[in-house]
Design an enzyme around this catalytic site. Sequence first.
Site, PDB file in Angstrom:
ATOM      1  N   ASN A   1      -5.168  -7.716   3.637  1.00 18.42           N
ATOM      2  CA  ASN A   1      -5.983  -9.191   4.037  1.00 18.42           C
ATOM      3  C   ASN A   1      -7.514  -8.686   4.295  1.00 18.42           C
ATOM      4  O   ASN A   1      -8.519  -9.166   3.625  1.00 18.42           O
ATOM      5  CB  ASN A   1      -5.550  -9.478   5.470  1.00 18.42           C
ATOM      6  CG  ASN A   1      -5.969 -11.021   5.637  1.00 18.42           C
ATOM      7  OD1 ASN A   1      -5.433 -11.876   6.349  1.00 18.42           O
ATOM      8  ND2 ASN A   1      -7.144 -11.473   5.075  1.00 18.42           N
TER       9      ASN A   1
ATOM     10  N   GLY B   1      -4.940  -0.990   6.067  1.00 13.37           N
ATOM     11  CA  GLY B   1      -5.723   0.250   5.994  1.00 13.37           C
ATOM     12  C   GLY B   1      -6.650   0.323   4.722  1.00 13.37           C
ATOM     13  O   GLY B   1      -7.595   1.137   4.622  1.00 13.37           O
TER      14      GLY B   1
ATOM     15  N   LYS C   1       7.771 -10.616   7.390  1.00 12.99           N
ATOM     16  CA  LYS C   1       7.120  -9.673   7.716  1.00 12.99           C
ATOM     17  C   LYS C   1       7.261  -9.192   9.087  1.00 12.99           C
ATOM     18  O   LYS C   1       6.644  -9.788  10.057  1.00 12.99           O
ATOM     19  CB  LYS C   1       5.635  -9.496   7.218  1.00 12.99           C
ATOM     20  CG  LYS C   1       5.021  -8.157   7.664  1.00 12.99           C
ATOM     21  CD  LYS C   1       3.646  -8.475   7.197  1.00 12.99           C
ATOM     22  CE  LYS C   1       2.691  -7.279   8.092  1.00 12.99           C
ATOM     23  NZ  LYS C   1       1.165  -7.360   7.872  1.00 12.99           N
TER      24      LYS C   1
END
Lengths: 269, 70
Positions: A217, A196, A108
């Site tokens: 997360n 978000g 990522k």
Amino acid sequence: MSTSTHTNANSDPLRIGSLELASRLVVGTGKYRDLAQTKAALEASGASMVTVAVRRLELGSPEGDGLIRYLKDAGYTLLPNTAGCYTAQDAVRTCRLARELGMSGVVKLEVLGDKDTLFPDVVQTLEAAAILVKEGFTVLPYTTDDPITARKLEDIGCAAVMPLAAPIGSGLGIRNPYNLEIMRNQIKVPLIVDAGVGTASDAAIAMELGCDGVLMNTAIAGAQDPVRMAHAMRLAVQAGREAFLAGRIPRKLYASASSPLAGVIGSKA
Amino acid sequence: MLRAMQIEVNGRPHQVDAGTTVAALLELLGVQGGPVAVERNQEIVPRAEHGSTALHDGDRLEVVQFVGGG
């Protein structure tokens, strides 16, 4: 981890490059109270892939809490991130270290541009992505909700594009559904909302828009009951995906009765 | 007596004997064989080369591992 967390929706896996993930929910492994809570939340989420960070070894206490060993033993696909990097160079170095740590080269990519918003620096992200793709990495970049950047990342050879819905950890939800929809229409690689999301409906909306997955997360780890929220997110991602595949009705300004109009009692025959 | 070298590990100064290898350094740090990755002067030192890679004075090393993160 029980097999039940992995058998759901197997007929509709998320494919990223050569990866095939049973769950479309990708979760982070940070911010939990302790290892036990992390385990329980991950299991409740049903996630197949989880993110991890690359950090300097604490030279006094190199043992850690056993999280990484647990994740590997439990069969999770680890997705190393470059969180905290502010330059393409640092992000590339971090990815190389992650690969050296024994991962397959799926990363990522996250190159930040601002400490207050944690918005991505898309110029640095594009630069790092180009280097990493050339070096054989499977690159999943965190980016803004800008469709042009998404297209450029795809053109470079990224295996997925991961736009933010709102700033990392903000819980503000899907702030620009229209751009996400445009991105979904314009790129072919998987589109994964990364950052978000605040609650289950946000995840469902992302999936209803046609996003291929959601990564989160804080929304789970920061909830009052993280394990329960992990389960809620699992259901939301599944529900949103099903709704997307089912095809929603068009929005109309006026009503359209659901029951037959004829035969209402007291009406004229 | 071996000449001492000044190196930097994870941003902190360390003193090691001349000729110390990456593998020996990891052993000194108590992390030999652990799930760590090593970068020297911004270049990866592959695990297979830890034993054969001698450190030099002024080397800057990063020794990293995976941790929980989002």
